[in-house]
Design an enzyme around this catalytic site. Structure first.
Site, short mmCIF file in Angstrom:
data_model
loop_
_atom_site.label_atom_id
_atom_site.label_comp_id
_atom_site.label_asym_id
_atom_site.label_seq_id
_atom_site.Cartn_x
_atom_site.Cartn_y
_atom_site.Cartn_z
N ASP A 269 0.86 -1.17 0.00
CA ASP A 269 0.00 0.00 0.00
C ASP A 269 0.91 1.24 0.00
O ASP A 269 2.13 1.14 0.16
CB ASP A 269 -0.94 -0.03 1.23
CG ASP A 269 -2.18 0.83 0.98
OD1 ASP A 269 -3.21 0.58 1.63
OD2 ASP A 269 -2.10 1.74 0.13
C1 GLC Z 1 -4.30 4.28 -0.08
C2 GLC Z 1 -5.23 3.15 0.32
C3 GLC Z 1 -5.37 2.07 -0.73
C4 GLC Z 1 -5.27 2.70 -2.11
C5 GLC Z 1 -3.85 3.23 -2.27
C6 GLC Z 1 -3.62 3.89 -3.64
O1 GLC Z 1 -3.51 4.65 0.99
O2 GLC Z 1 -4.96 2.49 1.54
O3 GLC Z 1 -6.62 1.41 -0.51
O4 GLC Z 1 -5.55 1.72 -3.12
O5 GLC Z 1 -3.49 4.13 -1.23
O6 GLC Z 1 -4.38 5.07 -3.71
#
Ligand code: GLC
Length: 723
Positions: A269
């Site tokens: 993430d």
């Molecule tokens: C965010 C979220 C995740 C998302 C990613 C890209 O922090 O936790 O669900 O897909 O970043 O935006």
């Protein structure tokens, strides 16, 4: 190794170590928009200390707004990339790209797997024609704590139901032929694993549970997505048994890749690799990079640990280069599966984008899904509304486009059908009086006076209340889950007029509805219903559609009850035991144990009766399933859909077992007076669970099957499993 895979190996053999490592990096779109002046690094690249070489060799892009931008970035990239390796474009297409569907917690309440799949198919089509290759969805985290802001992105508290929706979303996003069907995108199931269980419902907070509970309740939906062919997995920000998921070798190498056989791409993430430092399991970026690559993270999203340290780690022998090669191979194979080596622009097409995105058919499906996702929680003779009655529409959501909810991608609030717009489609404007009454969290005397004036003109008051969409979603956690005080005051003051009142709620979590449900005559839970929300709600309020939604997450009686969920354990001192004492029981002194509204609950404008519940036998064997049947009758005056639910209880287990577990459901349409016999097949496999030794098996013994309209009002049928 296939011929296709051999081609990838030969590309990797030509790549330098720097080029391979750069493939493991995902940067946001701004990095690619000429972020550097001649020789000078500016903007986000400077912040992340990455240079032009990294950008030219990076493997994927996070976010992009439209076909033109994607085509431009890809074209420029291919000119610079020595081996002509195309970029992967990824985005958060969670519940729609431009046509926004209800938030996933609402879609879950539709219990309509086909329509859920259709919504993902449409989202994929709009995204793909706009240049997206991978979506960071479905989010399948099981949730039991409405204080957590991201419950809005989940389909709820049940492992079986979440698994069914996970499969439906993956099917919708990916289809069956990613290589040739350029109207689909690769899916990425998240957040692996158990991100939905942070202590205190506070985002990014500690997750603490046994491996057995993890396997029993939290892992099934991820596994379902992977079994459905999901191409990518995203790691969670949180810990699993004290180790951040992003550096958890047991979770990813042993379980995900070893036990489950997942061979797709693993992405961290946002910044989660580097966050191992504040987590306290990495002293610096170098150690974070080491732990993540050892655990099997292929792509580092938006942090520079890999790019700053992997080369050195390989050169000093700390990391075997084969780990890098493996990761690159999986990333290139996904590009190959998407057909990007043949056509790096894939579905991106500006002309088609104009035709497909937000087209009438997509809006129609969004409206249909929104009508099926709303849940009627209370109705004491006031709904459906009559067209000859004057209506006062009052509240901060009366004329408000903030009904798309969190993660609404490129959806625009300006394109949303607001509730006022929807009501105007139903009644003559002279019958409609609208006033804000207050803002979401503040109010003025003037706003109140306008509301009072509107209310005095009307026969019935429709309240449009709720939370800002940023009061849920990522980092949108609340310790007090009531409506904001000013809105509760608005209800109480309007109540003095003694007129029928309907509350329509726009919110991203189960709320503590005290001060609402006890004050009004009807409550329609609309969640964030998406682009067509106002039209769908108007359809429901006037009976042009009959509410059929059922809750997939319990509404607590009070925040003090949390976590409260239907598939709980009985305890040694159950409050409802036949021989229950007065005091020494598992109970509160000040509130009931039961939630305000239970899992599976939802009303209709008609009524249904359940009768003749029966089992095909009073025992089953591993070879011989049993059949559970029940007659369901529409005893009202209008057609309606009913979600008939089947639960099972294992009365005695090797470990304590939930008092109920959802094992099946059927959503049926019944005309007034019509009766349908609904039959479920129950097999021994569905009775298996994780024992104290983590063996996943069933036990001979006594079970109870329950059928009914929700997890509370059920008919019980006892049977045995004989082995
Ligand atoms: C965010 C979220 C995740 C998302 C990613 C890209 O922090 O936790 O669900 O897909 O970043 O935006």
């Amino acid at each position: 190794m296939t011929e296709q895979e051999q081609k990838l190996v030969s590309i990797i053999q030509k790549m330098t170590l720097e080029e391979k490592i750069a493939q493991l990096v995902q940067l946001a779109a701004p990095f690619f928009e000429g972020a550097t002046n001649e020789g000078q690094i500016t903007g986000p690249m400077a912040a992340m200390k990455v240079n032009e070489d990294v950008v030219r060799n990076s493997g994927s892009v996070l976010g992009a707004s439209g076909a033109r931008e994607v085509i431009n970035i890809q074209r420029a990239h291919l000119k610079k990339n020595r081996l002509g390796i195309p970029l992967l474009f990824m985005a958060d297409v969670i519940h729609g790209y431009k046509t926004i569907f209800p938030v996933p917690l609402a879609i879950g309440c539709s219990w309509d797997l086909e329509l859920a799949e259709k919504s993902a198919e449409i989202a994929a089509k709009e995204a793909s024609v706009s240049g997206v290759h991978v979506t960071f969805a479905p989010m399948v985290d099981l949730v039991r704590d409405p204080r957590w802001g991201r419950v809005v992105e989940s389909t709820g508290e049940d492992p079986y139901l979440n698994s069914q929706f996970a499969r439906a979303f993956v099917r919708g996003f990916q289809g069956t032929d990613l290589q040739n069907d350029h109207d689909r995108v690769a899916a990425c199931v998240k957040h692996f694993a158990a991100y939905g269980a942070p202590e205190g419902g506070r985002d990014y907070n500690t997750v603490n549970m046994s491996e057995r509970q993890l396997r029993e309740s939290y892992l099934p939906a991820y596994k379902a997505a992977i079994d459905e062919g999901c191409e990518m997995v995203m790691t969670a920000f949180t810990t699993v048994d004290g180790i951040p998921a992003t550096g958890n070798k047991w979770l990813m190498r042993d379980l995900l890749r070893g036990e489950w056989g997942f061979d797709g791409v693993l992405i961290s993430d946002w910044g989660a690799v580097k966050e191992m430092i504040p987590h306290g399991v990495a002293a610096d970026e170098r150690e974070a990079a080491y732990k993540a690559i050892q655990a099997g993270v292929d792509i580092e999203m938006m942090s520079p640990c890999y790019i700053h340290h992997l080369k050195q780690l390989v050169e000093d022998g700390s990391v075997d280069e084969t780990l890098i090669d493996e990761a690159v191979f999986r990333i290139l194979r996904l590009k190959q599966k998407l057909g990007l080596f043949e056509n790096p622009y894939r579905g991106a097409d500006e002309k088609r984008e104009q035709e497909v995105v937000l087209c009438e058919e997509h809006r129609r499906v969004a409206r249909e899904l929104a009508t099926k996702s709303c849940v009627l929680l209370k109705n004491e003779g006031v709904l459906p509304l009559k067209r000859d009655k004057k209506i006062a529409l009052i509240g901060p959501f009366a004329q408000n486009g903030d009904i798309l909810g969190p993660w609404s991608c490129l959806g625009s609030k300006d394109e949303a059908i607001q509730l006022y717009d929807g009501l105007k489609m139903k009644v003559d404007p002279s019958y409609l009086f609208v006033a804000k009454g207050c803002d979401i969290e503040t109010g003025t005397g003037e706003q109140w006076n306008e509301a009072l004036h509107a209310a005095r003109e009307a026969d019935v008051i429709v309240l449009a209340l709720g939370e800002h969409s940023d009061m849920s979603g990522e980092a949108g956690c609340r310790a007090d889950i009531r409506l904001p005080e000013i809105q509760l005051e608005l209800i109480a003051k309007l109540k003095q007029l003694n007129k029928p009142m309907v509350a329509v709620l726009f919110n991203g979590r189960p709320l503590d509805l005290h001060g609402v449900v006890d004050q009004v005559d009807a409550v329609l839970e609309a969640w964030y219903p998406g682009t067509e929300g106002g039209a769908a709600i108007a359809d429901l309020l006037f009976g042009d559609a009959n509410p059929s939604g059922k809750l997939t997450m319990s509404f607590p009686y009070s925040v003090g009850q949390i976590p409260v969920y239907y598939n709980c354990f009985n305890t040694g001192r159950p409050k409802d035991a036949p021989d229950a004492q007065e005091r020494y029981l598992s109970q509160y002194l000040d509130i009931p144990n039961e939630p305000l509204f239970p899992f599976g609950f939802g009303l209709s404008y008609t009524t249904f009766s359940y009768s003749d519940a029966a089992l095909s036998s009073d025992y089953m064997t591993p070879e011989q399933p049993i059949y559970v049947s029940v007659n369901v009758t529409n005893t009202g005056k209008v057609a309606g859909e009913e979600v008939v639910q089947l639960y099972v209880r294992d009365v005695t287990g090797d470990v304590v077992r939930p008092v109920k577990e959802l094992k099946g459901f059927q959503k049926i349409l019944l005309q007034p007076g019509e009766t349908k016999k609904v039959t479920f097949t129950l097999t021994e496999e569905q009775l298996r669970y994780y024992h104290s030794d983590l063996q996943f098996t069933s036990d001979a013994g006594t079970f109870v099957a329950y059928v009914g309209p929700n997890s509370r009002d059920v008919i019980a049928l006892t049977f045995k499993l004989v082995k």
